[in-house]
Design an enzyme around this catalytic site. Structure first.
Site, PDB file in Angstrom:
ATOM      1  N   SER A  50     -41.314 -11.756 -40.223  1.00 54.02           N
ATOM      2  CA  SER A  50     -40.480 -10.382 -39.996  1.00 54.02           C
ATOM      3  C   SER A  50     -39.614 -10.599 -38.590  1.00 54.02           C
ATOM      4  O   SER A  50     -40.016 -11.673 -37.819  1.00 54.02           O
ATOM      5  CB  SER A  50     -41.858  -9.420 -39.656  1.00 54.02           C
ATOM      6  OG  SER A  50     -42.329  -9.576 -38.271  1.00 54.02           O
ATOM      7  N   ASP A  85     -38.261 -11.571 -43.473  1.00 56.08           N
ATOM      8  CA  ASP A  85     -38.873 -10.202 -44.239  1.00 56.08           C
ATOM      9  C   ASP A  85     -38.318  -8.903 -43.528  1.00 56.08           C
ATOM     10  O   ASP A  85     -38.302  -9.028 -42.296  1.00 56.08           O
ATOM     11  CB  ASP A  85     -40.251 -10.639 -44.060  1.00 56.08           C
ATOM     12  CG  ASP A  85     -41.270  -9.641 -44.722  1.00 56.08           C
ATOM     13  OD1 ASP A  85     -40.859  -8.760 -45.866  1.00 56.08           O
ATOM     14  OD2 ASP A  85     -42.444  -9.251 -44.363  1.00 56.08           O
ATOM     15  N   ASP A 106     -33.345  -5.052 -45.769  1.00 53.68           N
ATOM     16  CA  ASP A 106     -34.018  -3.642 -46.008  1.00 53.68           C
ATOM     17  C   ASP A 106     -33.064  -2.794 -45.446  1.00 53.68           C
ATOM     18  O   ASP A 106     -33.303  -2.298 -44.496  1.00 53.68           O
ATOM     19  CB  ASP A 106     -35.385  -3.935 -45.415  1.00 53.68           C
ATOM     20  CG  ASP A 106     -36.119  -2.630 -45.740  1.00 53.68           C
ATOM     21  OD1 ASP A 106     -35.619  -1.529 -46.468  1.00 53.68           O
ATOM     22  OD2 ASP A 106     -37.073  -2.211 -45.128  1.00 53.68           O
ATOM     23  N   GLU A 136     -33.709  -3.803 -50.765  1.00 52.31           N
ATOM     24  CA  GLU A 136     -34.902  -2.916 -51.245  1.00 52.31           C
ATOM     25  C   GLU A 136     -34.550  -1.733 -51.500  1.00 52.31           C
ATOM     26  O   GLU A 136     -33.415  -1.132 -50.837  1.00 52.31           O
ATOM     27  CB  GLU A 136     -35.700  -2.672 -49.862  1.00 52.31           C
ATOM     28  CG  GLU A 136     -36.957  -1.731 -50.126  1.00 52.31           C
ATOM     29  CD  GLU A 136     -37.987  -2.100 -49.018  1.00 52.31           C
ATOM     30  OE1 GLU A 136     -38.132  -3.190 -48.502  1.00 52.31           O
ATOM     31  OE2 GLU A 136     -38.664  -0.962 -48.787  1.00 52.31           O
ATOM     32  N   GLY A 209     -46.845  -5.648 -49.633  1.00 51.60           N
ATOM     33  CA  GLY A 209     -48.080  -4.791 -49.117  1.00 51.60           C
ATOM     34  C   GLY A 209     -49.313  -5.709 -49.993  1.00 51.60           C
ATOM     35  O   GLY A 209     -50.080  -4.976 -50.429  1.00 51.60           O
ATOM     36  N   ASN A 230     -45.770 -10.261 -51.398  1.00 52.37           N
ATOM     37  CA  ASN A 230     -45.826 -10.671 -49.998  1.00 52.37           C
ATOM     38  C   ASN A 230     -47.419 -10.273 -49.937  1.00 52.37           C
ATOM     39  O   ASN A 230     -47.893  -9.413 -49.782  1.00 52.37           O
ATOM     40  CB  ASN A 230     -45.104  -9.517 -49.421  1.00 52.37           C
ATOM     41  CG  ASN A 230     -43.469  -9.916 -49.429  1.00 52.37           C
ATOM     42  OD1 ASN A 230     -43.197 -10.620 -50.432  1.00 52.37           O
ATOM     43  ND2 ASN A 230     -42.682  -9.134 -48.822  1.00 52.37           N
ATOM     44  N   THR A 233     -51.254  -9.247 -43.881  1.00 53.88           N
ATOM     45  CA  THR A 233     -52.422  -8.695 -43.447  1.00 53.88           C
ATOM     46  C   THR A 233     -53.756  -9.633 -43.604  1.00 53.88           C
ATOM     47  O   THR A 233     -54.569 -10.095 -42.812  1.00 53.88           O
ATOM     48  CB  THR A 233     -52.664  -7.335 -43.610  1.00 53.88           C
ATOM     49  OG1 THR A 233     -51.650  -6.656 -43.289  1.00 53.88           O
ATOM     50  CG2 THR A 233     -53.918  -6.948 -42.481  1.00 53.88           C
TER      51      THR A 233
HETATM   52  P1  13P Z   1     -49.501  -6.943 -46.179  1.00 49.83           P
HETATM   53  O1  13P Z   1     -49.523  -7.023 -44.682  1.00 49.83           O
HETATM   54  O2  13P Z   1     -50.211  -5.592 -46.466  1.00 49.83           O
HETATM   55  O3  13P Z   1     -50.248  -7.951 -46.739  1.00 49.83           O
HETATM   56  O4  13P Z   1     -47.840  -6.791 -46.411  1.00 49.83           O
HETATM   57  C1  13P Z   1     -46.841  -7.911 -46.311  1.00 49.83           C
HETATM   58  C2  13P Z   1     -45.685  -7.395 -46.598  1.00 49.83           C
HETATM   59  O5  13P Z   1     -45.353  -6.748 -47.706  1.00 49.83           O
HETATM   60  C3  13P Z   1     -44.614  -8.201 -45.897  1.00 49.83           C
HETATM   61  O6  13P Z   1     -43.302  -7.368 -46.184  1.00 49.83           O
END
Ligand code: 13P
Length: 292
Positions: A50, A85, A106, A136, A209, A230, A233
């Protein structure tokens, strides 16, 4: 071998009905652990960063240089793409210059016409330099690096228009959110996903996510055209958990064994990342695909 654009691995995944895992990296340890795990299992992968994480790591050039050098030093043979990202317009341009092999623009927070114009320009630029590009439509819910979105679902017609620009893979909101899902989360909207796959004429789709989406739900999304998932977390959680256990056991206090040495202190976290990466790629179906 060198870092590659993600186009070929994503197209193969789409044709083969599996997904490439795109793991966010946060530092050298993350990069090394993920690369070791995918080399051991002969799995193609995307390492993504990111803008906030890149800033933390002292900028895009530092990230690109670090990833390339780790890739070479570990004698990695599997396909690896380095991807931005949730890039801004400026960030995507900077990464194209800095040696990334893939970028995401994005523009989902812009009015659609502006997202379209900027996506068009960046797709042409990325392709002229041999990079793959993700765009996106429809915001991904949750919060990442201070950008919060309620997670609207993508409009299949807007997806069609962006897909026709020649984007390599498309992120489309289908009820997914970044971070930990709330207990009352409604799940992915497979009807919208199906429609998007139809209107985009089979464009490889990206599921953001990935943390906390049950594996059977991810696998269903893969059957409906998702080819990149992706995950950020999840690796942070397992790293933090393993590190906390090491410290709670008082191992860092062992002066004879030098348990405070960062190479020892961070080792359980890195091992936890490797184990989780292997579990994830098995479930996404990309495990071993570089050996085929
Ligand atoms: P998470 O942190 O929910 O796994 O999402 C990662 C993501 O989509 C990065 O763009």
């Amino acid at each position: 071998m060198a870092l590659v654009s993600a186009t070929e691995m994503i197209n193969k995944a789409h044709a083969g009905h599996y997904a490439i895992a795109a793991f966010n990296i946060n530092n050298l340890e993350w990069t090394k652990a993920i690369l070791e795990a995918v080399e051991e299992t002969k799995t193609p992968v995307i390492l993504e960063v990111s803008e906030g994480a890149a800033k933390y790591m002292c900028g895009y050039k530092t990230v690109a240089t670090m990833v390339k050098n780790i890739y070479e030093a570990l004698h990695i043979t599997v396909p690896v793409a380095l991807h931005l990202d949730h890039g801004s317009y400026e960030g995507a341009k900077a990464c194209i210059e800095a040696g990334f092999t893939s970028v995401m623009f994005d523009g989902s927070h812009y009015p659609f016409e502006e997202n379209l114009a900027k996506s068009k320009e960046l797709i042409a630029l990325a392709h002229s330099k041999g990079l793959s590009i993700e765009c996106e439509v429809g915001g991904i819910g949750g919060s990442e690096d201070g950008v919060t979105s309620a997670g609207e679902k993508a409009d299949p017609e807007e997806c069609r228009i962006i897909a026709e620009l020649g984007v390599d893979f498309l992120a489309a909101g289908i009820g997914n959110i970044h971070g930990i899902y709330p207990a009352d989360w409604k799940g992915l909207d497979f009807d919208v996903l199906k429609k998007i796959q139809e209107t985009t004429n089979g464009k490889p789709l990206v599921l953001h996510g990935g943390t906390g989406i049950p594996y059977d739900m991810v696998r269903q999304a893969i059957t409906l055209g998702v080819s990149k998932v992706n995950v950020n977390t999840e690796l942070q959680l397992v790293f933090a958990d393993a590190t906390r256990k090491y410290i709670e056991a008082g191992k860092d206090l062992d002066k004879d064994k030098k348990g405070f040495d960062p190479r020892k202190l961070l080792k359980p976290g890195c091992e936890a990342i490797k184990a989780k990466v292997i579990e994830i790629v098995k479930n996404f179906g990309s495990y071993g695909k570089a050996a085929e």
